[in-house]
Design a protein around this motif. Structure first.
Motif, mmCIF file in Angstrom:
data_model
loop_
_atom_site.group_PDB
_atom_site.id
_atom_site.type_symbol
_atom_site.label_atom_id
_atom_site.label_comp_id
_atom_site.label_asym_id
_atom_site.label_seq_id
_atom_site.Cartn_x
_atom_site.Cartn_y
_atom_site.Cartn_z
ATOM 1 N N LEU A 1 -1.321 10.032 8.148
ATOM 2 C CA LEU A 1 -1.515 9.216 6.708
ATOM 3 C C LEU A 1 -1.814 7.505 7.568
ATOM 4 O O LEU A 1 -3.159 7.522 6.477
ATOM 5 N N ILE A 2 -1.619 7.397 8.048
ATOM 6 C CA ILE A 2 -1.440 5.368 8.125
ATOM 7 C C ILE A 2 -3.312 5.196 8.873
ATOM 8 O O ILE A 2 -3.985 4.662 8.285
ATOM 9 N N GLY A 3 -3.178 6.678 9.986
ATOM 10 C CA GLY A 3 -4.852 6.370 10.705
ATOM 11 C C GLY A 3 -5.598 6.582 9.517
ATOM 12 O O GLY A 3 -7.091 6.281 9.435
ATOM 13 N N ASP A 4 -5.696 7.897 8.429
ATOM 14 C CA ASP A 4 -6.800 8.266 7.663
ATOM 15 C C ASP A 4 -6.137 6.871 6.738
ATOM 16 O O ASP A 4 -8.154 6.497 6.161
ATOM 17 N N VAL A 5 -5.721 6.291 5.787
ATOM 18 C CA VAL A 5 -5.897 5.560 5.306
ATOM 19 C C VAL A 5 -6.541 4.315 5.750
ATOM 20 O O VAL A 5 -7.565 2.769 5.243
ATOM 21 N N SER A 6 -6.240 3.655 6.919
ATOM 22 C CA SER A 6 -7.203 2.779 7.607
ATOM 23 C C SER A 6 -8.097 3.098 7.486
ATOM 24 O O SER A 6 -9.391 2.311 7.538
ATOM 25 N N HIS A 7 -8.768 4.514 8.242
ATOM 26 C CA HIS A 7 -9.873 4.868 8.234
ATOM 27 C C HIS A 7 -10.670 4.565 7.167
ATOM 28 O O HIS A 7 -11.868 3.711 6.723
ATOM 29 N N GLU A 8 -9.829 5.041 5.952
ATOM 30 C CA GLU A 8 -10.817 4.550 4.540
ATOM 31 C C GLU A 8 -10.752 3.599 3.870
ATOM 32 O O GLU A 8 -12.412 3.012 3.439
ATOM 33 N N LEU A 9 -10.064 2.789 4.152
ATOM 34 C CA LEU A 9 -10.009 1.665 3.993
ATOM 35 C C LEU A 9 -10.960 0.196 4.606
ATOM 36 O O LEU A 9 -11.925 0.162 3.939
ATOM 37 N N ARG A 10 -11.425 1.071 5.899
ATOM 38 C CA ARG A 10 -11.830 0.011 6.916
ATOM 39 C C ARG A 10 -13.996 0.449 6.573
ATOM 40 O O ARG A 10 -14.149 -0.151 6.315
ATOM 41 N N THR A 11 -13.810 1.854 5.704
ATOM 42 C CA THR A 11 -15.294 2.010 5.333
ATOM 43 C C THR A 11 -15.842 0.928 4.471
ATOM 44 O O THR A 11 -17.153 0.418 4.613
ATOM 45 N N PRO A 12 -15.295 0.710 3.656
ATOM 46 C CA PRO A 12 -15.856 0.113 2.198
ATOM 47 C C PRO A 12 -15.687 -1.225 2.837
ATOM 48 O O PRO A 12 -16.881 -2.210 2.611
ATOM 49 N N LEU A 13 -14.412 -1.919 3.377
ATOM 50 C CA LEU A 13 -14.635 -2.806 3.535
ATOM 51 C C LEU A 13 -15.456 -3.738 4.798
ATOM 52 O O LEU A 13 -15.599 -4.797 4.547
#
Length: 376
Positions: free
Chosen positions: A156-168
């Motif tokens: 979950l931490i990895g997925d959330v980090s990836h999902e947030l990193r893309t638009p940022l």
């Protein structure tokens, strides 16, 4: 000393065995003290005749006191030796038994300390079907669940980090381009940044909704609802998007469908997630249809599409958060965050229903079905 006894289970077991032995020895001593004279009289009377014991045998022991005293002394000596031998044997057996009982408990203690330290792969031998074996089996089940939860947390931490990193990353790149003069300060550039910020905001909203749903921190206003009205509301919401993509969006409801027990807003949210998912993965010229029929005391609602389909081995994992059939698919490419189906599953289960997915394979479309209870 008392604290030492309290802290060690093996010592407690050993002392309990010794206490049982001591009580048995005391009972044996008192029992022989009161039963030996009567038994002696009875056996001597049978062997020597009543006349030797004073006519009626009432004073048998008194007339033969030297003989009885010798007999009692020899008996006590033999009994003492037997008790000493039995005591030594009992102590040895008690030590072995107490160690046999305490050893699995010590293994469990060490394993639990390792799990507390973050080593969730720790397991203990679960031999036997007694209480200790059942405890070891339950311990291994607990350890396995903890390991799975830890794996899900890391994912979950990895997925959330990836999902947030893309638009940022997209927003940061656009802003750096504007600052360096590489990108022109045109409405199109600002529109692109605004779109990425909107995507980021939607992801945060999805995460917040997922957290509330998984925690059950939301109210449900369940009452009889006409399912056809919810279906029509969902169709109106997506009709423009379906026409823009060249997809036929329709419903196929069973006539005289009974009312269902549901929260109108939450079931509309489930239908919205499923229909939006169907439109997302159905190419132009395809169809997305909402079916419904009664099955015993339930109503089954299915969202069926003629889209790209789902491989069979992926079906059991579709309702896991952030799960994607195509790992390379990103939110920009229309892959979604993988949260919508998870939210739908929790909402349906909160209504006492079930939800599942079916597909004939890649290129053969897919079907998502959930159930609701018929209103009585």
């Amino acid at each position: 000393m008392i604290d030492f006894f309290r802290r060690h289970l093996g010592v407690k077991l050993f002392l309990s065995y010794l206490a049982v032995i001591l009580v048995g020895a005391l009972v044996l001593g008192f029992a022989t003290r009161f039963t030996v004279p009567a038994a002696f009289n009875a056996h001597m009377g049978q062997g020597q005749g009543v006349g030797m014991m004073g006519g009626n045998g009432a004073g048998g022991v008194g007339m033969m006191s030297p003989l009885f005293t010798s007999f009692q002394a020899s008996f006590n000596q033999a009994l003492l030796l037997a008790l000493l031998a039995a005591g030594v044997a009992a102590v040895l057996v008690s030590l072995l038994l107490s160690r046999g009982v305490v050893a699995p408990v010590r293994v469990l203690t060490v394993a639990s300390e390792r799990i507390a330290g973050g080593h969730y792969g720790e397991r203990v031998p679960a031999a036997g079907s007694d209480e200790l074996g059942q405890l070891a089996h339950s311990f291994n089940q607990m350890a396995e669940k903890l390991e799975q939860v830890e794996a899900m947390r890391r994912q979950l931490i990895g997925d959330v980090s990836h999902e947030l990193r893309t638009p940022l990353t997209a927003i940061k790149g656009s802003m750096e381009g504007l600052l360096d003069g590489v990108l022109p300060a045109t409405p199109e550039t600002y529109q692109q940044i605004h779109a990425e910020a909107g995507r980021l905001a939607r992801l945060v909203d999805d995460l917040q909704e997922l957290s509330r749903v998984e925690a059950g921190a939301y109210p449900l206003d369940i009452h009889p609802v006409e399912l056809s009205a919810l279906v029509q509301t969902t169709l109106k919401q997506f009709i423009a998007q379906a026409r823009a993509k060249g997809i036929e969006l329709r419903s196929d409801l069973q006539p005289d469908l009974p009312s269902v027990m549901a929260d109108r807003d939450r079931i509309t949210q489930v239908l919205t997630n499923l229909v939006g998912n169907g439109l997302q993965y159905t190419p132009a010229g395809g169809q997305v249809t909402i079916h419904s029929r009664r099955h015993q005391d339930e109503v089954q609602v299915s969202v069926v599409d003629t889209g790209i389909g789902i491989p069979t081995d992926h079906l059991p994992h579709l309702f896991t958060r952030f799960y994607r059939v195509d790992k390379s698919r990103s939110r920009q490419a229309g892959g979604g965050s993988g949260i919508g189906l998870t939210i739908a599953r929790h909402l349906v289960e909160a209504h006492g229903g079930r939800i599942w997915a079916e597909s004939g394979g890649e290129g053969k479309g897919s079907s998502f079905t959930f159930t609701l209870k018929v209103a009585s």
